[in-house]
Each structure stands twice: as structure tokens, then as C-alpha cells.
Design a protein around this motif. Structure first.
Motif, PDB file in Angstrom:
ATOM      1  N   ARG A  62      39.041 -16.986 -33.358  1.00 57.46           N
ATOM      2  CA  ARG A  62      37.771 -17.064 -34.238  1.00 57.46           C
ATOM      3  C   ARG A  62      37.977 -18.261 -35.348  1.00 57.46           C
ATOM      4  O   ARG A  62      36.921 -19.083 -35.632  1.00 57.46           O
ATOM      5  N   ILE A  63      39.143 -18.201 -36.032  1.00 55.51           N
ATOM      6  CA  ILE A  63      39.328 -19.078 -37.038  1.00 55.51           C
ATOM      7  C   ILE A  63      39.232 -20.690 -36.307  1.00 55.51           C
ATOM      8  O   ILE A  63      38.489 -21.425 -36.891  1.00 55.51           O
ATOM      9  N   ALA A  64      39.703 -20.930 -35.289  1.00 53.59           N
ATOM     10  CA  ALA A  64      39.933 -22.065 -34.580  1.00 53.59           C
ATOM     11  C   ALA A  64      38.402 -22.535 -34.328  1.00 53.59           C
ATOM     12  O   ALA A  64      37.776 -23.669 -34.593  1.00 53.59           O
ATOM     13  N   ASP A  65      37.590 -21.689 -33.804  1.00 56.00           N
ATOM     14  CA  ASP A  65      36.175 -21.818 -33.593  1.00 56.00           C
ATOM     15  C   ASP A  65      35.269 -22.202 -34.666  1.00 56.00           C
ATOM     16  O   ASP A  65      34.628 -23.107 -34.681  1.00 56.00           O
ATOM     17  N   ASN A  66      35.518 -21.630 -35.957  1.00 53.90           N
ATOM     18  CA  ASN A  66      35.000 -22.188 -37.353  1.00 53.90           C
ATOM     19  C   ASN A  66      35.456 -23.552 -37.642  1.00 53.90           C
ATOM     20  O   ASN A  66      34.248 -24.065 -38.201  1.00 53.90           O
ATOM     21  N   ILE A  67      36.707 -23.812 -37.402  1.00 53.21           N
ATOM     22  CA  ILE A  67      37.069 -25.201 -37.617  1.00 53.21           C
ATOM     23  C   ILE A  67      36.347 -26.328 -36.830  1.00 53.21           C
ATOM     24  O   ILE A  67      35.992 -27.221 -37.266  1.00 53.21           O
ATOM     25  N   GLU A  68      36.018 -25.939 -35.465  1.00 52.44           N
ATOM     26  CA  GLU A  68      35.418 -26.746 -34.510  1.00 52.44           C
ATOM     27  C   GLU A  68      34.174 -26.917 -35.010  1.00 52.44           C
ATOM     28  O   GLU A  68      33.534 -28.257 -34.861  1.00 52.44           O
ATOM     29  N   LYS A  69      33.385 -25.683 -35.489  1.00 51.41           N
ATOM     30  CA  LYS A  69      31.883 -26.041 -35.964  1.00 51.41           C
ATOM     31  C   LYS A  69      32.008 -26.816 -37.142  1.00 51.41           C
ATOM     32  O   LYS A  69      30.951 -27.702 -37.221  1.00 51.41           O
ATOM     33  N   LEU A  70      32.912 -26.752 -37.986  1.00 56.47           N
ATOM     34  CA  LEU A  70      32.664 -27.532 -39.178  1.00 56.47           C
ATOM     35  C   LEU A  70      32.959 -29.063 -39.016  1.00 56.47           C
ATOM     36  O   LEU A  70      32.109 -29.884 -39.321  1.00 56.47           O
ATOM     37  N   LEU A  71      33.793 -29.259 -37.691  1.00 55.11           N
ATOM     38  CA  LEU A  71      34.114 -30.767 -37.357  1.00 55.11           C
ATOM     39  C   LEU A  71      32.771 -31.247 -36.674  1.00 55.11           C
ATOM     40  O   LEU A  71      32.707 -32.408 -36.403  1.00 55.11           O
ATOM     41  N   LYS A 126      42.759 -15.502 -34.482  1.00 61.30           N
ATOM     42  CA  LYS A 126      43.285 -16.944 -34.536  1.00 61.30           C
ATOM     43  C   LYS A 126      42.194 -17.845 -33.750  1.00 61.30           C
ATOM     44  O   LYS A 126      41.763 -18.821 -34.216  1.00 61.30           O
TER      45      LYS A 126
END
Length: 314
Positions: free
Chosen positions: A304-313, A302
Motif C-alpha cells: 500500500r505504501i509503495a502504491d501511494n509513492i507510485e501515485k505521487l510520482l 508495504k
């Protein structure tokens, strides 16, 4: 001996066929037997091909769950009687138990009344809930269980994925240069005695990789021949007592096998290979276990997924 008994059964069946006459006479004769007689004969016909524990389970199910229909003759049996019996069972037992009992009844009716057509509504399946201990729990348990009678069964279940019946059947000659060979199992028959049988299925024959340290532990167990000298029933009883004694979360000994599967999945091992190591003929069970991966690992995913969203934003 099993093959000989099977040939005797076949010979006896041929004699019955000849003595009764044609197939129609046989069908009519079968319809005059009771449901209990049909189930008993169905179970008996499979003794040469099923394990003693499976036969014992069938006989137990027949006695405990299907007694409601025992005295009914097959000729008098109808859909309403079967449905009422299933309804009554559903008030007292789990959907899985009811479905298993119905499966035995259905198989018996298919054997002795194949032209009897009926449609029965069964209780809805309930999603199974597996408890899988995580790596931290396993480490805590091992510190407490080390040098006890349960140490070897614990290691074989959690680090090799063995079933209790397979653990109890292991002998020193199963330890080879390639690993731990699974060739047989120990099950309890209807008389409460331990008997050696082949693995649960052809896929049960397999070799499990083990470390040098575990190999040494297994080779140096007290008994000269057997690796584990306690029965599967005793393993389960002592396991529950061990968890309660140390105030640990109570879960089935069999869940250690689920831990092994989940650990392999987290290591990225393909499901096909995990199924082979655990003695499954398909990946169906592995997919079920995968739904119950460690809570700690799920939390990491979870994040890791949140980190990927942060990187996208960004």
C-alpha cells in the motif's frame, strides 16, 4: 481465611515490636539476620496479598538464583558482594531472569535494611521476540486440532484471548447472554496443586464476546460443570507434542493470545478496548504486541505504501 491470617500476622508483628523495644532496636536486630532469612520473611509477609503461583515463583527464585548470598548477614553485605553475585548470575541466565532475581533481593533489603544504599549494574535488557501465527496458520491448525482435547483451549486462546490459567478455571455458569465472563483463574501452588484464585488483577474481571457457534461448543463439552478439564501444564505439553506431530512451526501456546491481540488491531479496534478484553490495566502490552503483527499483513501494508509513492510520482 486470608484476611484472618493477615490480622494474625499484624498482631504477631505488634507483639514483636513491643518485645524488642523501639524502632532502632528492631533495625539492629534485622541487620543480624542472613540474606536468606530476610528474603524468606519478605516472601512470607506477602502471602496474603499475592497469588500462590507468584509466591511459588519467588521461593523458586530465592532457592535457585540467590543462594550465592544466602549465608551473608545483612550487616556484612556491601555493594561489591551484591555486584559479584549479579555478575555470576549474568553468565548463566538471561537478563530478564537476573533482573527478576535482583528485584526480589532489593525488595527484601528495602524491608529489613532501608538505610542500606547501593548502586548495582544490571545486564542490559534484550528486546523480546514474539512469534505471532497468522490467519492462514490458525486455519491450518484448527483443521488438525478439531475434535481433539485441545480444540476448546485453542479456541479460547486464539478467539477469546484467554490465558491458560483462565481457560482452566472456566465453568458452564461463566457463559452468559452477554458473552464469556472471566471471574477466576487456576494456578499451581508451591506444592504442585491446582488452586482457584481471583484474576491476575482487577482488570482481569471482564466479559468476552463470543459467537453463537462457540457458545454451543462450550456448553456442550463433556463435563457437566467445567468447560476445560485438563490442566494448564498439560495444555502446554500437549500443544508442543501436537505441533511436532504435524510438522508445524513450534511456538508457545501463549502466542495464540498474541494472535488475538494482533487480529483485533488489524480489525481497527482501539487499543484501550483490546486491553480491556485481554485483562490488561494499560495498553503497554498491546503496544508490544503491535510491533509483532502478522508478516503477511505487514507485506500488505508495504504494498500500500509503495502504491501511494507510485501515485505521487504519477
Amino acid at each position: 481465611s486470608r484476611a484472618l491470617q493477615y490480622l494474625i500476622n499484624i498482631s504477631n508483628y505488634d507483639i514483636i515490636i513491643k518485645s524488642i523495644g523501639n524502632g532502632d532496636d528492631l533495625m539492629n536486630n534485622n541487620k543480624n539476620i542472613t540474606v536468606k532469612q530476610a528474603i524468606d520473611r519478605c516472601i512470607e509477609s506477602k502471602t496474603a496479598v499475592l497469588s500462590p503461583s507468584t509466591i511459588y515463583g519467588y521461593k523458586k527464585a530465592n532457592q535457585r538464583y540467590l543462594y550465592i548470598l544466602h549465608d551473608v548477614k545483612i550487616a556484612k553485605l556491601d555493594q561489591e558482594l551484591i555486584q559479584r553475585a549479579i555478575n555470576k548470575l549474568s553468565y548463566c541466565y538471561s537478563p530478564k531472569t537476573v533482573r527478576n532475581a535482583y528485584g526480589l533481593l532489593h525488595a527484601s533489603l528495602q524491608m529489613f535494611a532501608p538505610d542500606f544504599v547501593y548502586r548495582i549494574s544490571l545486564p542490559q535488557k534484550i528486546k523480546s521476540s514474539f512469534y505471532v501465527p497468522d490467519e492462514n496458520e490458525i486455519k491450518v491448525i484448527y483443521k488438525l486440532i478439531k475434535n481433539t482435547e485441545l480444540e476448546i483451549p485453542f479456541l479460547l486462546a486464539s478467539q477469546c484471548g484467554l490465558r491458560p490459567s483462565e481457560i482452566c478455571a472456566l465453568t458452564k455458569d461463566c457463559i452468559t447472554a452477554d458473552g464469556l465472563e472471566i471471574r477466576k483463574a487456576v494456578v499451581i501452588n508451591e506444592h504442585g496443586r491446582e488452586v482457584y484464585t481471583p484474576p491476575k488483577s482487577y482488570a482481569g474481571y471482564r466479559t468476552i464476546p463470543i459467537s453463537p457457534l462457540l457458545r454451543d461448543k462450550l456448553m456442550n463439552t463433556p463435563d457437566k460443570k467445567r468447560i476445560c478439564v485438563i490442566s494448564s501444564n498439560k495444555i502446554s505439553r500437549d500443544w508442543n507434542s501436537f505441533l511436532r506431530k504435524h510438522g508445524l512451526h513450534i511456538f508457545r501456546f501463549y502466542s495464540l493470545r498474541h494472535y488475538y491481540a494482533s487480529q483485533a488491531l488489524l480489525l481497527g479496534i482501539p487499543q484501550k478496548y483490546i486491553a480491556e478484553l485481554m485483562g490488561h490495566s494499560s495498553t503497554d502490552m498491546i503496544e508490544k504486541v503491535y510491533q509483532h503483527t502478522f508478516p503477511s499483513a505487514m507485506e500488505e501494508f508495504k504494498v500500500r505504501i509503495a502504491d501511494n509513492i507510485e501515485k505521487l510520482l504519477g
